[in-house]
Design a protein around this motif. Structure first.
Motif, PDB file in Angstrom:
ATOM      1  N   UNK A   1     -14.355 -26.313 111.619  1.00  0.00           N
ATOM      2  CA  UNK A   1     -15.532 -25.846 112.338  1.00  0.00           C
ATOM      3  C   UNK A   1     -16.139 -24.670 111.565  1.00  0.00           C
ATOM      4  N   UNK A   2     -17.486 -24.624 111.522  1.00  0.00           N
ATOM      5  CA  UNK A   2     -18.156 -23.550 110.800  1.00  0.00           C
ATOM      6  C   UNK A   2     -19.009 -22.691 111.736  1.00  0.00           C
ATOM      7  N   UNK A   3     -18.667 -22.705 113.047  1.00  0.00           N
ATOM      8  CA  UNK A   3     -19.394 -21.873 114.010  1.00  0.00           C
ATOM      9  C   UNK A   3     -18.966 -20.419 113.873  1.00  0.00           C
TER      10      UNK A   3
ATOM     11  N   UNK B   1     -17.383 -24.113 123.846  1.00  0.00           N
ATOM     12  CA  UNK B   1     -18.220 -23.360 122.920  1.00  0.00           C
ATOM     13  C   UNK B   1     -18.919 -24.325 121.959  1.00  0.00           C
ATOM     14  N   UNK B   2     -20.025 -23.907 121.344  1.00  0.00           N
ATOM     15  CA  UNK B   2     -20.628 -24.722 120.280  1.00  0.00           C
ATOM     16  C   UNK B   2     -19.655 -24.855 119.109  1.00  0.00           C
ATOM     17  N   UNK B   3     -19.606 -26.047 118.528  1.00  0.00           N
ATOM     18  CA  UNK B   3     -18.728 -26.312 117.387  1.00  0.00           C
ATOM     19  C   UNK B   3     -19.470 -27.167 116.370  1.00  0.00           C
TER      20      UNK B   3
ATOM     21  N   UNK C   1     -28.166 -29.914 111.086  1.00  0.00           N
ATOM     22  CA  UNK C   1     -28.246 -29.989 112.548  1.00  0.00           C
ATOM     23  C   UNK C   1     -27.651 -28.781 113.261  1.00  0.00           C
ATOM     24  N   UNK C   2     -26.942 -27.926 112.524  1.00  0.00           N
ATOM     25  CA  UNK C   2     -26.408 -26.727 113.148  1.00  0.00           C
ATOM     26  C   UNK C   2     -25.248 -26.995 114.071  1.00  0.00           C
ATOM     27  N   UNK C   3     -25.160 -26.204 115.120  1.00  0.00           N
ATOM     28  CA  UNK C   3     -24.039 -26.273 116.036  1.00  0.00           C
ATOM     29  C   UNK C   3     -24.259 -27.358 117.087  1.00  0.00           C
TER      30      UNK C   3
END
Length: 310
Positions: A134-136, A88-90, A109-111
């Protein structure tokens, strides 16, 4: 208590070793004389054993829950090379002072997607007991799956001349610091059936780890605990010490206690602090500590210090 033993070798981490396992990265000197401190952190999916025979499909930093305990000195330039080997994106969000570009939230930069890499870079400030996670989205799922860790910034004694001795006692590598018995504990919990309710609680992941293997403490040396609450699905957690009292530094960002002579503190998720205490006047023996929510203690968040003569 649980019956049997967790396979720490298969897990790839040991809760007893975690107590003092600081990741200080690699260092080099920048042209301006400051220290550049580089850490390497990988996200990966991994099944871990959280109690004997109980396995949890975690999302991890460096294959462990909590992730590595990163430690730096106030004023260092921090570089974190983050690679996502998960499904998953992290991201990595650090509690500290930094630019928006380094915040690890949606946007720039985001995920960081599976197979991607990003380098976080910022100055280590303020000093204190911090964390990263992680802030996803959904945030509660990424937290509950294990994506968090300690981030400790030691004070620079030269920046705090009025309390330089205290600052040196916190600065890893000094003679003053070596006199302390320092421990890092990340309070966490696990929702094993994914109903947004926790079935197991712990400090450093494994239920009752420090009941099965009490933490050895030399009675003539003071104790410092870096305590972080990463529990999801419960509004507060707590730490209660039996037979003793401690001074507490909320967030760890002061060199004088925010609470003196207490035996119980509470923390919301993401809250953290430093506890300092001594057993110098105590007789040797087992001294319990635990959350003061009875449900948490009975489901794994209970432990012992084994106080011994030096």
């Amino acid at each position: 208590m649980t019956v049997g033993d967790v396979d720490n070798l298969a897990n790839g981490f040991d809760p007893v070793v975690m107590l003092t396992d600081w990741d200080v990265g690699t260092t080099e000197t920048l042209p301006d004389g400051r220290t550049l401190r580089t850490f390497h952190v990988d996200a990966e999916d991994k099944e871990i054993e959280i109690a004997p025979g109980v396995f949890f499909p975690a999302w991890t930093f460096n294959g462990r829950v909590p992730g590595p305990a990163l430690r730096a000195k106030e004023g260092d330039r921090i570089r974190v090379v983050f690679r996502n080997f998960g499904s998953h994106p992290h991201s990595m969000h650090f509690h500290g002072i930094h630019s928006a570009r380094m915040d690890g939230v949606n946007g720039t930069p985001g995920m960081i997607g599976p197979g991607e890499e990003f380098i976080y870079e910022f100055d280590a400030k303020p000093f204190g007991c911090h964390l990263y996670h992680c802030h996803a989205l959904p945030l509660k799922r990424h937290m509950a799956k294990g994506m968090y860790g300690a981030f400790v910034v030691d004070p620079d004694p030269e920046k705090h001349p009025d309390l330089a001795d205290v600052a040196r006692s916190r600065l890893l590598g000094t003679a003053e610091n070596a006199n302390w018995q320092e421990l890092v504990m990340v309070m966490n919990a696990f929702d094993t059936n994914f109903d947004d309710e926790n079935e197991f609680y712990a400090a450093n992941t494994v239920a009752f780890a420090y009941m099965n293997t009490p933490i050895r403490i030399e009675k003539n040396r003071p104790v410092r605990v870096y305590l972080i609450n990463a529990v999801e699905f419960d509004p507060i957690n707590s730490f209660h010490l039996h037979g003793n009292f401690f001074d507490y530094y909320n967030q760890g960002t002061t060199l004088t206690p925010t609470l003196r002579t207490v035996d119980l503190i509470t923390q919301c998720q993401g809250e953290r602090g430093i506890l300092e205490f001594s057993f110098a006047e105590h007789e040797p023996g087992l001294y319990m500590f635990h959350a003061h929510q009875a449900e948490f203690t009975e489901l794994g968040w209970m432990a012992n210090f084994d106080v011994v003569e030096a």
